[in-house]
Design an enzyme around this catalytic site. Sequence first.
Site, PDB file in Angstrom:
ATOM      1  N   ARG A 181       0.896  -1.508   0.575  1.00  0.00           N
ATOM      2  CA  ARG A 181       0.022  -0.066   0.186  1.00  0.00           C
ATOM      3  C   ARG A 181       0.455   1.644   0.199  1.00  0.00           C
ATOM      4  O   ARG A 181       0.890   2.285  -0.475  1.00  0.00           O
ATOM      5  CB  ARG A 181      -0.768   0.212   0.922  1.00  0.00           C
ATOM      6  CG  ARG A 181      -2.025  -0.573   0.779  1.00  0.00           C
ATOM      7  CD  ARG A 181      -2.914  -0.539   2.664  1.00  0.00           C
ATOM      8  NE  ARG A 181      -2.307  -1.942   3.703  1.00  0.00           N
ATOM      9  CZ  ARG A 181      -2.998  -2.693   4.071  1.00  0.00           C
ATOM     10  NH1 ARG A 181      -3.332  -3.378   3.207  1.00  0.00           N
ATOM     11  NH2 ARG A 181      -2.486  -2.500   4.898  1.00  0.00           N
ATOM     12  N   PHE A 208     -11.704  -3.375  -6.032  1.00  0.00           N
ATOM     13  CA  PHE A 208     -11.162  -5.148  -4.843  1.00  0.00           C
ATOM     14  C   PHE A 208     -10.746  -3.592  -3.428  1.00  0.00           C
ATOM     15  O   PHE A 208     -10.292  -4.376  -3.169  1.00  0.00           O
ATOM     16  CB  PHE A 208     -11.038  -6.001  -5.009  1.00  0.00           C
ATOM     17  CG  PHE A 208     -11.215  -6.816  -6.309  1.00  0.00           C
ATOM     18  CD1 PHE A 208     -12.038  -7.735  -6.597  1.00  0.00           C
ATOM     19  CD2 PHE A 208     -10.584  -6.470  -7.549  1.00  0.00           C
ATOM     20  CE1 PHE A 208     -12.072  -7.827  -7.833  1.00  0.00           C
ATOM     21  CE2 PHE A 208     -10.389  -7.345  -9.052  1.00  0.00           C
ATOM     22  CZ  PHE A 208     -11.699  -8.014  -8.672  1.00  0.00           C
ATOM     23  N   ASP A 236     -15.668  -1.766  -4.978  1.00  0.00           N
ATOM     24  CA  ASP A 236     -16.150  -2.850  -4.371  1.00  0.00           C
ATOM     25  C   ASP A 236     -17.585  -3.623  -3.875  1.00  0.00           C
ATOM     26  O   ASP A 236     -18.019  -2.333  -4.333  1.00  0.00           O
ATOM     27  CB  ASP A 236     -15.916  -2.518  -2.256  1.00  0.00           C
ATOM     28  CG  ASP A 236     -15.072  -4.453  -2.358  1.00  0.00           C
ATOM     29  OD1 ASP A 236     -14.559  -4.306  -2.017  1.00  0.00           O
ATOM     30  OD2 ASP A 236     -16.311  -4.941  -1.366  1.00  0.00           O
ATOM     31  N   ASP A 273      -6.254  -5.979  -5.963  1.00  0.00           N
ATOM     32  CA  ASP A 273      -6.428  -6.413  -5.844  1.00  0.00           C
ATOM     33  C   ASP A 273      -7.728  -7.950  -5.210  1.00  0.00           C
ATOM     34  O   ASP A 273      -8.095  -7.364  -4.188  1.00  0.00           O
ATOM     35  CB  ASP A 273      -5.975  -5.702  -3.715  1.00  0.00           C
ATOM     36  CG  ASP A 273      -5.656  -6.925  -3.032  1.00  0.00           C
ATOM     37  OD1 ASP A 273      -4.944  -8.178  -2.982  1.00  0.00           O
ATOM     38  OD2 ASP A 273      -5.070  -5.811  -1.702  1.00  0.00           O
ATOM     39  N   CYS A 333      -3.927 -13.744  -4.274  1.00  0.00           N
ATOM     40  CA  CYS A 333      -3.024 -14.361  -3.221  1.00  0.00           C
ATOM     41  C   CYS A 333      -3.263 -16.130  -2.926  1.00  0.00           C
ATOM     42  O   CYS A 333      -3.907 -16.017  -2.071  1.00  0.00           O
ATOM     43  CB  CYS A 333      -4.187 -13.268  -2.502  1.00  0.00           C
ATOM     44  SG  CYS A 333      -5.699 -13.629  -2.421  1.00  0.00           S
TER      45      CYS A 333
END
Length: 396
Positions: A212, A228, A250, A300, A340
């Site tokens: 970040r 996201f 989002d 992300d 991820c």
Amino acid sequence: MKKIILEQDREKSLLRRHPWIFSKGIAKVEGKPQSGETVEIYSAGGTWLARGSYSPVSQIRARVWTFDRDQQINEQFFTDRLSNALQKRRQLIESKELSAYRLVAAESDGIPGTIIDVYNNYIVCELLSAGIEYHRNELFAALEKIFPDCSIYERSDVAVRKKEGLEERKGVIRGQEPPELIEIHENNGMKILVDLKNGHKTGYYLDQRDNRASLQKYCNQARVLNCFCYTGGFSLYALKGRAKQVYNVDVSKPALDIAKQNIMNNHLDVGRVKFQEEDVFKYLRKLVEQNEKFDVIVLDPPKFIENKNQLVRGSRGYKDINMLAFKLLNHGGILQTYSCSGLMTPELFQKIVADAALDAGVNGQIIEKLSQASDHPVALPYPEGLYLKGLTVMVD
């Protein structure tokens, strides 16, 4: 004695200190161990190799606690492992003045199947394997000993527990129930509101802390699209980097509401931010149809790949969103893109992003490779501990 005897020549990974034993590598189980109970692990030739926890339903049939035959699995074992993990993180905590950090990163910290995050005076635990579920009382007793002034909250409300034959759990273990939101501090005094009881993971994506902050340097007078976005962490640093305009996108309205609070709490200009409650895939396509352009885009997404059967479909999802993002970037623009998914290797992720750029008709250069923060370490014999992959790509 309750023990596992391996198939012939299946001890090689254990000799390299890898902590997993799969069901297909086991010749025989003796003593009828319960789910999570400690077993002795032997080679086919009768050599003692390790001591681990037994899981009768998981493909990972045993997870190693220790390779030291003299070490017993009891409260002192967990006290020692927790103390060691805390000591390794002290310099990071003090140098960055963090009030939230990962204390235990599962196998990489020698406590398999266990995630422990510290948020101010709250300790949030995810117990993901049969072994740590069996020893939960010893673990919590050790935590109380090391953190006597902290409340302990369990967030074992994750589907992966089903693979271990466990039901989901959630609730107060010791002390006070967390309030609706707590405020943590990360890099440079940035303030973040976190929902410990219902937020993603243990409440927040602590693993993205350094990434970040890395975004800030690209955002001067930039038009930024944060996809996201969850509670808007990347957007805070974009605004601090003097972004001209930021889009927070989002599917969760509660997350967007917290994102707005985060901006105001950090005295940043909420007037430069648009909040879009949208499905990111559909929204990106709409932006492409409208010929919108951005200088910086952050992707992300949540984990697209939970098991090997989802690898092909998940890879298509990653390619799709990256292709759309490339189409939306100005020349010289920056894409920060992440996966991820633990089953997504760095090499495959780079290939997918490269193919996405090709399909979008652009060229790109990787100017940064990004990963999880240093309080999420990867033990050398356990490459599976590296799950977060990120690329900063400049469009040529």
